[in-house]
Design a protein around this motif. Sequence first.
Motif, PDB file in Angstrom:
ATOM      1  N   ILE A 558     -10.072  14.077  38.405  1.00 19.82           N
ATOM      2  CA  ILE A 558      -9.819  15.457  37.991  1.00 19.82           C
ATOM      3  C   ILE A 558     -10.841  15.923  36.973  1.00 19.82           C
ATOM      4  CG2 ILE A 558      -8.207  14.852  36.154  1.00 19.82           C
ATOM      5  CD1 ILE A 558      -8.141  17.928  38.469  1.00 19.82           C
ATOM      6  N   SER A 559     -11.360  15.003  36.139  1.00 21.03           N
ATOM      7  CA  SER A 559     -12.391  15.408  35.183  1.00 21.03           C
ATOM      8  C   SER A 559     -13.679  15.774  35.908  1.00 21.03           C
ATOM      9  CB  SER A 559     -12.646  14.292  34.166  1.00 21.03           C
ATOM     10  OG  SER A 559     -13.161  13.138  34.807  1.00 21.03           O
ATOM     11  N   GLY A 560     -13.992  15.046  36.998  1.00 17.63           N
ATOM     12  CA  GLY A 560     -15.149  15.427  37.799  1.00 17.63           C
ATOM     13  C   GLY A 560     -14.975  16.791  38.436  1.00 17.63           C
ATOM     14  N   LYS A 561     -13.769  17.072  38.901  1.00 15.58           N
ATOM     15  CA  LYS A 561     -13.471  18.386  39.476  1.00 15.58           C
ATOM     16  C   LYS A 561     -13.548  19.468  38.411  1.00 15.58           C
ATOM     17  CE  LYS A 561      -9.803  20.702  42.140  1.00 15.58           C
ATOM     18  NZ  LYS A 561      -8.443  20.531  42.695  1.00 15.58           N
ATOM     19  N   TYR A 562     -13.038  19.167  37.216  1.00 14.37           N
ATOM     20  CA  TYR A 562     -13.042  20.124  36.094  1.00 14.37           C
ATOM     21  C   TYR A 562     -14.471  20.498  35.712  1.00 14.37           C
ATOM     22  CZ  TYR A 562     -11.280  22.064  31.641  1.00 14.37           C
ATOM     23  OH  TYR A 562     -10.962  22.881  30.588  1.00 14.37           O
ATOM     24  N   THR A 563     -15.286  19.486  35.465  1.00 12.25           N
ATOM     25  CA  THR A 563     -16.640  19.742  34.970  1.00 12.25           C
ATOM     26  C   THR A 563     -17.580  20.272  36.050  1.00 12.25           C
ATOM     27  OG1 THR A 563     -17.173  17.401  35.351  1.00 12.25           O
ATOM     28  CG2 THR A 563     -16.443  18.023  33.146  1.00 12.25           C
ATOM     29  N   SER A 564     -17.168  20.202  37.325  1.00  8.12           N
ATOM     30  CA  SER A 564     -18.030  20.732  38.388  1.00  8.12           C
ATOM     31  C   SER A 564     -17.924  22.251  38.518  1.00  8.12           C
ATOM     32  CB  SER A 564     -17.667  20.087  39.729  1.00  8.12           C
ATOM     33  OG  SER A 564     -16.352  20.468  40.127  1.00  8.12           O
ATOM     34  N   LYS A 565     -16.919  22.857  37.865  1.00  4.80           N
ATOM     35  CA  LYS A 565     -16.734  24.303  37.941  1.00  4.80           C
ATOM     36  C   LYS A 565     -17.578  24.983  36.857  1.00  4.80           C
ATOM     37  CE  LYS A 565     -13.682  23.830  41.187  1.00  4.80           C
ATOM     38  NZ  LYS A 565     -14.023  24.187  42.586  1.00  4.80           N
TER      39      LYS A 565
END
Length: 913
Positions: A558-565
């Motif tokens: 989820i942190s990867g998804k968060y920081t990809s935005k």
Amino acid sequence: MASVGCSEVAEEEPGSLPLDIDDVHLLLQVEQEQIQKRTFTNWINAQLSKRQPPSVVLDLFTDLKDGVRLLDLLEVLTGQPMSREKGRGVFQQRSNLETALKFLRRRSIKLVNINVPDIINGKPSIILGLVWTIILHFHIEELASTLAFSSRQSSMESLASLDSCSTIGSPPPKRSSPSPLHSRFKLSAKKALLLWVREQCAKNGCNITVKDFKSSWRCGRAFLAILCSLRPDLVDLQATKNRTNRQNLEEAFRIAEQQLRIPRLLEPEYVDVRDPDEKSIMTYVAQFLQYSKDLPLSEEDLQGSLSQKTDEATAWLLQAHRELTARWAAAESGSYTERHNVFQTFLVSFNEQRRPAMPLLSALRRAPQLSDEQRRLKEAWDGINEKLRGCKTALDLSLPPPLDGVGSWLVRVEAVLADGGGETQDHARAAGDAREKLQLLKSLMEDMNAHLQTLHTFQKGDEHQVAQVPADKMDEVKRRFTGARVTAKYHGIKLEYQEWRHAVLALLEEANGKLRSWRAPYGSREAMRLRLQDWQDSVDKQGLLSRLEAAMLKLRLISGKYTSKSALAADSQHIDRFVKEAEREGAAVREAVEGARASLGRALAAWDSFFELSSSLQAWLAHCLPPSLVHTAQVTADSLSEWSGRHAQLNELGGFLIEVSDKETCAGLAEELCRVNRQWADFEKRTRFAVVSQPTSDPGRLEKALSVKGLLDDTSRLLQEQVEVSPSSLRTFRKRLELKQKKMTEVDVDALLRQEGSPEMVEGLQHALTEVCGQLAEAMRGFEELQQGVVGLESGLAELRHWDGQARDVHSTLRTRGQHPGQDPAVQRLVSRGLELQRQVVAKEQALLAAVETLQKNESLPCLSVAGLQGRVRAATARAQEALALLSSLGQREEPGPARVQPPVPAEVKVQG
């Protein structure tokens, strides 16, 4: 001829030709534009001089058309960097001007008839209007908003009374009932600035009447009165009566520039005219107000001024609350449009008037402890905001059907989106709250399309074509709906991140709490059994470590998804840092938990051995100590050797338990050991006396035999211990083996043979020494080979972890810059290197496990555990696979490679037999 009074009008020069009224108006307009142009240019240059590097405007009508200096000015006034297009083409000019105008509109600044083509064409009225708007908003209104509420409250009556006195023949104003808040407290920047001027003049007893920003300033005495109020040592007001208008003006401008460092925006000839320019004078006078605000106050004055302003702001907020309550109650029986208009009228006025209170409210958040005045201000502010929210919610919920469903949905969605959660120490509860909010948000967003359809199909008018809902309310609902739809997407990601962030923190907190209880000084044997049972319940049954590992995996995803935005990129560094810290702490906790299990097992085994040895030794001593059984014929040398070793082992175990146990348990253990040792000493004394009485006996022989026997027993037990396959564990165990090997080489078997005694006993000891020494040598060779393999594998793991950090840094950099790696050779090499490192680690792990399996076939070697080693390999390769997936998500295709296959080796390899 120069005028001698502020209200005196200059006479026409003799011989001048009369002008047509249209010509007079044209000349006045041109003159006013030129005065404003020079004043505004001087003001802009005064602001641009603060910029690094400074810039300058030479011609106001031509130098602003490229938008660069306009953006420079906005940067100075707001402190915000402004992006701009480089180049001198029309496209670059239009782009820069559009950027400046959009920025002003976002600040809710009204730009009437101001457009880009007119600025590029240098149209004077448009450029002057634009600059005046900027001056009024960023300079005059900002300064006027800082004036005290008491001045603002009394200003309307003061100005009204002055205006009534200046109107000849008008009847006295009627005493009216108290006016509503938006008219009673609403005070324009112009009137606020004028009121401040009057206050400054009144301080010096000056009898000049300042009623406007035009003819009242013509004689120059108003400027000098302000200077005298600010710096009494610089101005003699009595001397102003004997000077001409222009002399007074020159004196005021000179003192302001030289002594107060106030830029000289005006010249005497600009002011000493029939109709002075109001905007130019306001711009210049505002600089005096700025100077007064910058003057340092004494600590006593500062505290008194702050307390006064706080009390005034509190009184204003309470008055606002009372008026809103009264007006809302009066409108509740009316139509929806009436209630909406009442609320909006109040809200617009309130937002305009609250600006002076904002610095005081900001100070509340910084204050370590609130004073009584600040506490009352906070209560008043919270009260008016609660009332505003209540009215707004009531309007949303009372929309005409079917819009009431849309309003209710908006209220619920916005409540979820506005709930930031805040910081808490109860991470388990915070994780549950975030999960519930996420589920609620998902449930609400499932109904979004139905409400959107309702919004689109709503008939704005009733059967009489009368609007059911005001147009601005419909626009507001649509804006809020669009905002909720966009925000919900990102807020859902935030909630999911908060859920797993708090879940990881809660599990780490739980694990650390368990570790503290497991590592606490040990108690009794029963307490140790309960503690070990708690470990098994927490780790084996409840899956503490597996839950932590699963939560960490979820957090990484989820942190990867968060920081990809890109919309959430501002938090990326903080999130990446937190994830890395959590991973480090998680690895340390896992290692500590596994170590705690081994420590608890060793301690419990020591307790069991201690009680068994103590019981058996005391029983044997009780059998040997009676007088009828003291004769040495009944206590053989082999028996003495065996029980001497057990006695030594008992003391070794007791010393270990005393070292790791609590005070109460230590005292009991020490007492038990002392009692057993006293019995052993008594037994040894009697036995030795009996042996000495026989002429063929040697007292040293028995003692040496017992010592060798104890060494053999200790070594045998050492070779049966369980050893974790890790560099530190193997290194420590090898040192212990080397120590035992050294002690055995020091045993002198020939000396035992030369002494009188039983040759059979010495022969048995020699055979046992030879056998155990062979086992030690074989174990040392096996451990040396095993240690080399473990060091190689740990080196590969360290290299793989280092690559993982590099890969994540590259991913973060590319994502932040918005770059697509594509066929970038550097990224391809990084991916290839990661795959190769994974292959090497897997190969080294398989080779090491094969070596462990081979060594375990030898029954003389200790039990080897590979569970921790396999866990570290799994964690490292899983993170590497995740890093490869992150690079792939940016468009980089991974090189094909064999999938990692876990060899079918059990988590713990044990000796059979």
